[in-house]
Structures are given as structure tokens and as C-alpha cells.
Design an enzyme around this catalytic site. Structure first.
Site, short mmCIF file in Angstrom:
data_model
loop_
_atom_site.label_atom_id
_atom_site.label_comp_id
_atom_site.label_asym_id
_atom_site.label_seq_id
_atom_site.Cartn_x
_atom_site.Cartn_y
_atom_site.Cartn_z
N CYS A 1 35.95 -29.71 -17.80
CA CYS A 1 35.69 -28.82 -18.95
C CYS A 1 34.76 -27.67 -18.53
O CYS A 1 34.98 -26.51 -18.87
CB CYS A 1 35.05 -29.59 -20.10
SG CYS A 1 36.08 -30.92 -20.76
N ASP B 1 13.14 25.51 -31.22
CA ASP B 1 13.94 24.42 -31.76
C ASP B 1 15.44 24.71 -31.82
O ASP B 1 16.23 23.82 -32.09
CB ASP B 1 13.46 24.06 -33.16
CG ASP B 1 13.77 25.16 -34.17
OD1 ASP B 1 13.83 26.34 -33.76
OD2 ASP B 1 13.96 24.85 -35.36
N ASP C 1 8.61 30.37 -31.17
CA ASP C 1 9.68 30.94 -31.97
C ASP C 1 9.22 30.87 -33.43
O ASP C 1 8.49 29.95 -33.80
CB ASP C 1 10.96 30.12 -31.78
CG ASP C 1 12.09 30.61 -32.67
OD1 ASP C 1 12.35 31.81 -32.67
OD2 ASP C 1 12.67 29.78 -33.38
N CYS D 1 0.84 -1.20 0.00
CA CYS D 1 0.00 0.00 0.00
C CYS D 1 0.88 1.25 0.00
O CYS D 1 2.11 1.16 0.05
CB CYS D 1 -0.93 0.02 1.21
SG CYS D 1 -0.06 0.19 2.77
N CYS E 1 3.56 1.77 2.66
CA CYS E 1 4.86 1.09 2.43
C CYS E 1 5.79 2.01 1.65
O CYS E 1 6.97 2.14 1.98
CB CYS E 1 4.66 -0.20 1.65
SG CYS E 1 3.62 -1.42 2.47
N CYS F 1 33.85 -33.61 -19.62
CA CYS F 1 33.81 -33.92 -18.18
C CYS F 1 33.60 -32.65 -17.38
O CYS F 1 33.56 -31.55 -17.93
CB CYS F 1 35.11 -34.59 -17.74
SG CYS F 1 36.55 -33.51 -17.91
N ASP G 1 17.10 29.31 -28.48
CA ASP G 1 15.82 29.20 -27.76
C ASP G 1 16.01 28.58 -26.38
O ASP G 1 15.10 28.64 -25.56
CB ASP G 1 14.83 28.34 -28.56
CG ASP G 1 14.44 28.97 -29.88
OD1 ASP G 1 14.37 30.20 -29.94
OD2 ASP G 1 14.22 28.22 -30.86
#
Length: 841
Positions: free
Chosen positions: A88, A708, A509, A13, A16, A85, A712
Site C-alpha cells: 500500500c 505616481d 510631481d 568569515c 569565504c 501492508c 513619471d
């Protein structure tokens, strides 16, 4: 300072989440700590010199929660041939484990596979394969998986577990409820075994109820383990309320069962086993529905994560080979056929096609791609076969960066959530105190009726719901930001989302925002004795080193006429005014009215022509040679197709629109007239744009700035909300609060509208969450009973509590129906990718 995202498990909840935040913030070296209950994540910023990550994890673990660090680690299983084995397998574990970036490796001889956990940024799968090959073994075809798949599988498993628990509890609690209620319903004749008649066989009746409730308590054991632990640590949560309430009911019923066994048969009327059983069942139902709904709130992120293909086709030694996406490396040449998805970011080296990038940008129109063009992971190749060189892989792709940005936004908190957070922190202890105080009051007020007081006590504990408070804001933000991402609108945080709905003035702009930012030469006017082509040639030569769009337009205009550019001896850019250059011993000035006035250039000969050009929406640039006016070169920019519609939409929303530009007032007025701008801020120098925004704010306006360019960035930062468009620069995007992946200005009203819808949704959720508790707790406390009304049964209280969380989540999910209208305009996501790359670097 370092930022980390930790997945938290075990929260039940909002209390917590508040407890974890308080615990972490107490640690020395913590800059910021924020827990998102809906996404189960802890976002923490800390000083690495003063604090280590394991200390943070240990602090969270100590208060009873599990911490999983969100990393860029991946899992891969490498089949290996040639092992004979156990030696390895041991050797290969050592060989792979020594590689930098490998965090864990386990080689299984029986399955002949190596399970490796590694960091893709530090080590590639091909390096592991090479290490295996060098050791004398064969690395076979790889099967990979990622953290997102594991997290999805974990949550699905948790959901299945919750539904299973609910089913088991329902199987036992339904007959328990039937046995408990039917003897009371004397006005209805329902079948009931005579051998269970509580009046005739009270002990059998009581023991059967006890037997039926035990499995229900068993499946709901976490309510008790978590709830009582939190209570002992003096940080009670929702589980504590359920644990106390149902324990009181069960223990009181067990006591009465003992009374029955010792001859006190009247106690059969004071059994509350069914109350505990049905409460747990209803809470489990609510938790199951809540988990399912919470999963849907993050569907946008899941969709993004699932977009990238799992394999890629690369060209190797002249042949095509399909490999897992994990094996793709920078520099690989990848083949993408029609109908296939592009696996990573890169640049086309061969072929021509159209690519559908709608899954990244929301733009429905496919984009043509040819040699030299950028392509992005997860976009769909629609027509031709292309080959491209991989340049960005893994977490560096545009898709991965978008996912990270959206995840960060979903983890942030909106200021509107502060009150709910404060209340959640104190909610459970206050409810416990109210339940105890009211229960005691009713005990004495009813003349010592313990059963009546117990009913009130349990009802108050069970009806209180901190979950609804904790889910009200984050779920709406998760759905809202996810919906924005689907539409190519990247909102950087909850604060930006909230502020955007208050905007009443938007400043655009001009160049590159309202207009395309691709001006062209329209007129060349000269004074007496000057030649138009010569003037254009000289001016273009001077402007060649300029980065201004108007200067570049003049250079292109000269190139279109095949005019040879002259050698420039000296070049100076004069910010906000123009340029000065030396060509063949002559001093060239090219710029606006201000520049000419400062250099005492007489403009009388062409002033009337200049005004006329400005009234037509063209930008006149004066050119002077050796201190005398030589002519005017007029440049005009094309209006974006979406500008007029976007501004009309903003007007319909009651938002005032302003335009800021360095152009003279007449040119600005002509452009403003075309798109119906309300306020014109003309002849503004780049460094003064932020001051103009500040002036609007001083008028009491909430201002958004849309731009952009690099110039700016200060204005974007100054504005209450900065909006950078997708064709913009990385600096503009860094300064912005909202990034539009397209250059479509219709995304501006869409972003504002999404903000309004999300905040309205949050307010509805908070109203329901607060209202439910404000109304529900007094009813549970017996206020209606005081005035002759009914007493709330704890079972109905549990049902109401379960529904409160589900209703909040369901309301948040309504945002998924949000629709955005777009004009079909070209997509440009390359700048966003570059911006994220530079930001990461």
C-alpha cells in the site's frame, strides 16, 4: 538570464564570501554573483543556455561549502488511513510521486503518513488528497510546515551547538588557564595542589595541561578541518589563521613536553597549551555572540514571514471548515472573524469590517472594508465578520512579494562596501605573510628566542579579523532595509540606500503626489451668449474618453449636476495640451493655453479671469467650440494633509524641494506658495519631465524624483533616486528605487533619514573594522614592545578579535531603534500587489 538565490553553509568569515564570489564569477555564462556573508546567501544571475544550476552548486561544493537552493518548495505531512501492508505504501508513493510538482515523497506504513516535498505553484495539496482518495485510501487532517520554519529551526540548532561547544571548552580551558597562570603569580597566594608544582613535577604538570587542552581542540575541530583545507586550496580564511596559530602553540608545547620527558625540565616554562585552549574558547564565544546577533539583523524578515496565519476557515457545502493554509485554493470563500488574521489575498464578497494593515504598510489606522474591497494576507480583522474570495495564495500574495523584495534588497551590495570586499579578499594571505615575516624578524632580532617569536607569530594571526570587515556593510543594510519595510518603505537595494543619503534636491510631481489627485470642478465661466450648464455638458461629453484626472473631474462635475452626456463622434487626446472631439457636428477643443495658441483661438475675453483663477491655485481649462472661445472650466485639486509637513521636514534636512507640473506658472506658483516649494517647474509636458530632472543633475545636484503616474516613469528612471508612492501605477513602481506603501509624503523624509542613518552606521562599522586591524596588528607585532611597552599576550589578542565582530553587529543593531513619524492618511496597497503580479507575469 535567470536569477537564483542559494543558501550557503560553512562560511566563517568575509574571505569565504569573497572566495565563493571569485569561484562562481569564473564560470562561463555568469552575469553576476554576489555573496551576503551576514544572511549566508549567494545571489547569482546566469545564462541558462550556457550554464546549468547544478554546475554552479558543484563549483561551490568543490571549494568546501554546502549549497542549499532557495526554492518555493514546501513540505507537507499527510496522514493516511486504510493502509494494510508495505505494498500500500509503495503504491501511494508511486501515485503521489507521479503528480507534476511533487519532488519527493516518502510513505511510512508504521506512522501511516506521507511526507511530501512539493512546489505549491505546480501542485495543490487538494490534488494530492484527491489522488490518495482515488487510490482507495483516506486522506486525513494535514499538518504543514514551510522552508522558513525549517531555516529558523536550523539556525537555532546551530546557535545551541555553538553555545554547547563554548560551554564544553570553557569547562576545560578555565582550569587549564588557572593551572598555567597561578605558578607565575608569585605575588598572589592562590590555592594550588602541591602535586602539580611545575618545578617539582614538571612532566605531570605538562601532561595534565595536554589532557585538558585535547577536549577544547576537539570541540573546535572545525577550525582545523575548514582552515587547513582552505589553506591547502590556497584560499586561507579566518579559520586558517586560528588553525595555524593554535597548532603552532600546541605543537611547540608537545615538543617541550617531550623534552621534559627526556630530562629537559627547563622546558616546563615554555608550554603554551593554555594559549591554544583559551584562544579557541574565546573564538567560540565570539562566534556564538556573532550568530545570535546575525539572527537579530534579519528579524524584520522573520516577523514578516511569521505574520500569516497557519490555518484558514473556508465555507464548504454550507458549513465552515478549518484547513491548513497550504490547502487554500484560488476561488475558495474564506470566513474571517473579529480578531483573526486574513490568511491570503482576495476580495470581500460579504460583510463589512475594519482591517488593521499596519503589519504590511506601517499605517496605524484601520481601513474600512466592504463588498468589492481587496484584503491582504496577514492583515488583522478588527470588528466585523467578513467572507472573501481567495485570489492570490502562496508566493503570489502581497506579503510574499514584499518579503521577496526585502530579501533581494538585503542580498544586494552598496558601493561603499567595495573597498571592504577588496581588502577581505587579500586580507588573510597578507596577515599570514606579515605574521611569518615579523616572527622570523623577532627570532633573529631577539637572539634566537623561539618562544618570544612564537608569541608574536600567534598574536598576529589571532588578532587579525576579516569577519568585522565582512559584516560591516551587509548587517547594516539588512537592519536598515528591514526597518524600512516595517515602516512601509521598500528600498530595492544597497545602492539605492547609499545614494539616497546624498540627495540634495527632491522633485515632486504635483498631481497625485503633492495633491490628492482627485480634482473637482470649482468654476464654470462662459463668454457672452453661452450657458454654463451647456458648456459643462459638452466638455464632459468630450472628456468622457479621457484618462486625465482633470478630464475625469469635469465628467464627475457634470454627473453631480445630473447632466446627460452627449454622443461623441470622434475623440483625440493631445498629449500635454488637452483633447479634441466632434459632438453633433461641432468641433470641441478643451485644454491649456498652449493648445489654444496653436489653434489660433483668441482668449482676450477671459484672460483676466483665467489669471485670477490661476492665482487662487486652480487650473483653468479653456473650451473652444468651432474655433471660438466658449468659456473656462476651473478645476482644483485638494492638497494632501502630509505635503506641507513633509516639505518642511526636507527643508530642515537642508534639501531643496522642486515641483514639476503641466499647469501654467500662476497656478503652479499658487500651489507652491501653500506648501513652500523652493523651485517651480511649470508647463512641463509629460515627455519633458526627465529632461527637467537631467537639467538639475547637470547643475551638479543629486536628484530624487517622487511620482505616481505612468508619465513619471522616465523621470523616476532618470533621477539618481526614483521614489514611487503607494497609490501609484505599476510602471512608476517598476522604475523606482524606493517604493512607499502609503500615500503619505512624510515617508519621503523618513526614507532619506533612514538612508543617512544606515550609511552613517556602515561608515562607523567600517571605521571600527579597519581601525581595529590597523591598530591591532602592529600592537600584536610588538611595536609597543620596541619602545619599552608591553607585549600583547595571544589570549588578549583572541579576546579582542572576538569582540571586534560582536561590536560591529551590535552597532548595526542600533538601527532597530530608528523611529519614523507618520501622518494618519489612508492606505492603498492594492496597486503594489497588482504591480508585483504583472511584474511576475
Amino acid at each position: 538570464m535567470e536569477n537564483q538565490v542559494l543558501s550557503i553553509r560553512g562560511m566563517t568569515c568575509a574571505a569565504c564570501a569573497q572566495r565563493i564570489e571569485r569561484t562562481v564569477r569564473k564560470l562561463s555564462g555568469i552575469g553576476q554573483a554576489s555573496v551576503n556573508f551576514a544572511s549566508e546567501k549567494l545571489f547569482v544571475e546566469y545564462d541558462t543556455a550556457a550554464l546549468e544550476l547544478p554546475t554552479i552548486k558543484e563549483a561551490v561544493h568543490k571549494i568546501g561549502y554546502e549549497v542549499v537552493e532557495s526554492t518555493n518548495k514546501a513540505n507537507v505531512t499527510i496522514p493516511i488511513g486504510g493502509m494494510t501492508c508495505a505494498a500500500c505504501a509503495q503504491r501511494l508513493e508511486k501515485v503521489i510521486g507521479k503528480l507534476d510538482g511533487v519532488t519527493n515523497v516518502s510513505v511510512n506504513l508504521a506512522t501511516e503518513k506521507a511526507a511530501v516535498i512539493y512546489e505549491p505553484k505546480k501542485v495543490r495539496v487538494s490534488v494530492m488528497k484527491n489522488a490518495i482518495e482515488k487510490s482507495g485510501y483516506k486522506a486525513l487532517e494535514i499538518v504543514g510546515s514551510d522552508a522558513a520554519d525549517e531555516d529558523r529551526a536550523r539556525k537555532q540548532k546551530e546557535l545551541r551547538t555553538l553555545w554547547t561547544k563554548f560551554a564544553i571548552s570553557a569547562v576545560f580551558s578555565l582550569p587549564l588557564l588557572y593551572i598555567a597562570m597561578v605558578p607565575m603569580l608569585t605575588w598572589v597566594q592562590l590555592p594550588f595542589p602541591a602535586g602539580l608544582d611545575p618545578m617539582a613535577y614538571p612532566l605531570i604538570y605538562a601532561l595534565l595541561e595536554l589532557i585538558l587542552v585535547i577536549p577544547v581542540i576537539g570541540v573546535g575541530y572545525k577550525f582545523y578541518t575548514v582552515g587547513f583545507k582552505a589553506l591547502i586550496q590556497r584560499s586561507p580564511n579566518m579559520d586558517s589563521l586560528i588553525a595555524i596559530g593554535t597548532s603552532a602553540a600546541v605543537l611547540y608545547s608537545i615538543w617541550n613536553t617531550w623534552q621534559i620527558a627526556t630530562g629537559g625540565f627547563g622546558a616546563v616554562e615554555a608550554l603554551y597549551f593554555e594559549t591554544a585552549g583559551v584562544i579557541i574558547t574565546l573564538i567560540l564565544l565570539g562566534k556564538s555572540l556573532e550568530a545570535a546577533s546575525k539572527g537579530r539583523t534579519s528579524e524584520a524578515i522573520k516577523k514578516l514571514m511569521g505574520l500569516a496565519p497557519k490555518t484558514a476557515i473556508i465555507t464548504q457545502d454550507g458549513a465552515e471548515k478549518e484547513i491548513p493554509i497550504e490547502e487554500v485554493e484560488i476561488g475558495d470563500v474564506i470566513v474571517v472573524k473579529p480578531g483573526a488574521k486574513i490568511p491570503v489575498d482576495g476580495t470581500v464578497v460579504d460583510g463589512h469590517t475594519s482591517v488593521d494593515e499596519s503589519m504590511l504598510t506601517g499605517e496605524s489606522m484601520p481601513v474600512d472594508k466592504k463588498t468589492g474591497d481587496a484584503v491582504y494576507a496577514a492583515s488583522l480583522n478588527t470588528t466585523g465578520t467578513v467572507q472573501f474570495r481567495a485570489e492570490k495564495i502562496g508566493s503570489d500574495t502581497a506579503l510574499a512579494q514584499i518579503i521577496k523584495l526585502v530579501e533581494d534588497a538585503q542580498g544586494s551590495k552598496a558601493p561603499i562596501a567595495q573597498m571592504a570586499d577588496i581588502v577581505s579578499g587579500y586580507f588573510v594571505p597578507i596577515v599570514c605573510a606579515i605574521a611569518l615575516a615579523v616572527g622570523i624578524a623577532w627570532y633573529f632580532g631577539s637572539g634566537g628566542d623561539i618562544e618570544f617569536a612564537l608569541t608574536i607569530f600567534i598574536s598576529i594571526l589571532v588578532i587579525a579579523c576579516p569577519c568585522a570587515l565582512g559584516l560591516a556593510t551587509p548587517t547594516a543594510i539588512m537592519v536598515g532595509t528591514g526597518k524600512g519595510a516595517e515602516n512601509g518603505i521598500l528600498i530595492k537595494g544597497g545602492e539605492a540606500l547609499e545614494t539616497a543619503h546624498k540627495i540634495n534636491t527632491i522633485v515632486f510631481d504635483k498631481t497625485g503626489t503633492i495633491t490628492e489627485g482627485k480634482p473637482t470642478v470649482t468654476d464654470v465661466l462662459t463668454t457672452e451668449g453661452a450657458d454654463a450648464d451647456n458648456l459643462l455638458q459638452i466638455t464632459a461629453s468630450a472628456e468622457k474618453k479621457s484618462e486625465h484626472p482633470l478630464g475625469q473631474a469635469i465628467v464627475l462635475g457634470a454627473q453631480d449636476k445630473s447632466l446627460e452626456l452627449l454622443k461623441v463622434d470622434r475623440f483625440d487626446s493631445i498629449t500635454g495640451r488637452g483633447i479634441e472631439a466632434q459632438i453633433g457636428g461641432k468641433t470641441i477643443l478643451a485644454g491649456n493655453h498652449k493648445l489654444m495658441d496653436e489653434r489660433n483661438i483668441v482668449l482676450t475675453a477671459l484672460e483676466t479671469d483665467s489669471d485670477k483663477l490661476a492665482e487662487e491655485g486652480k487650473t483653468p481649462m479653456y473650451v473652444a467650440i468651432d474655433g471660438r472661445l466658449a468659456g473656462i472650466i476651473a478645476v482644483a485639486d485638494v492638497m494632501k494633509a502630509s505635503s506641507k509637513a513633509a516639505i518642511a521636514s526636507l527643508h530642515n534636512m537642508g534639501i531643496e524641494v522642486a515641483m514639476i507640473t503641466g499647469d501654467n506658472k500662476k497656478t503652479a506658483a499658487a500651489i507652491a506658495k501653500q506648501v513652500r516649494i523652493d523651485r517651480i517647474l511649470a508647463e512641463v509636458l509629460p515627455q519633458d519631465k526627465s529632461n527637467e530632472v537631467k537639467k538639475l543633475q547637470q547643475e551638479g545636484r543629486k536628484v530624487a524624483m517622487v511620482g505616481d503616474g505612468i508619465n513619471d516613469a522616465p523621470a523616476l528612471a532618470q533621477a539618481d533616486i526614483g521614489i514611487a508612492i503607494g497609490s501609484g501605477t505599476d510602471v512608476a513602481m517598476e522604475s523606482a528605487d524606493i517604493v512607499l506603501m502609503r500615500s503619505d509624503l512624510m515617508d519621503v523624509p523618513t526614507a532619506i533619514n533612514l538612508s543617512k542613518r544606515t550609511i552613517r552606521n556602515i561608515k562607523q562599522n567600517l571605521f571600527w573594522a579597519f581601525g581595529y586591524n590597523v591598530v591591532g596588528i602592529p600592537i600584536a607585532a610588538g611595536v609597543l614592545y620596541l619602545f619599552g611597552g608591553p607585549l600583547l599576550n595571544p589570549i588578549f589578542a583572541a579576546a579582542a578579535m572576538s569582540l571586534s565582530s560582536v561590536s560591529v553587529l551590535t552597532n548595526a543593531l542600533r538601527l532597530k531603534r530608528f523611529k519614523a513619524a507618520h501622518n494618519n492618511v489612508p492606505v492603498n496597497s492594492s496597486n503594489f500587489t497588482e504591480y508585483e503580479e504583472r511584474k511576475a507575469a
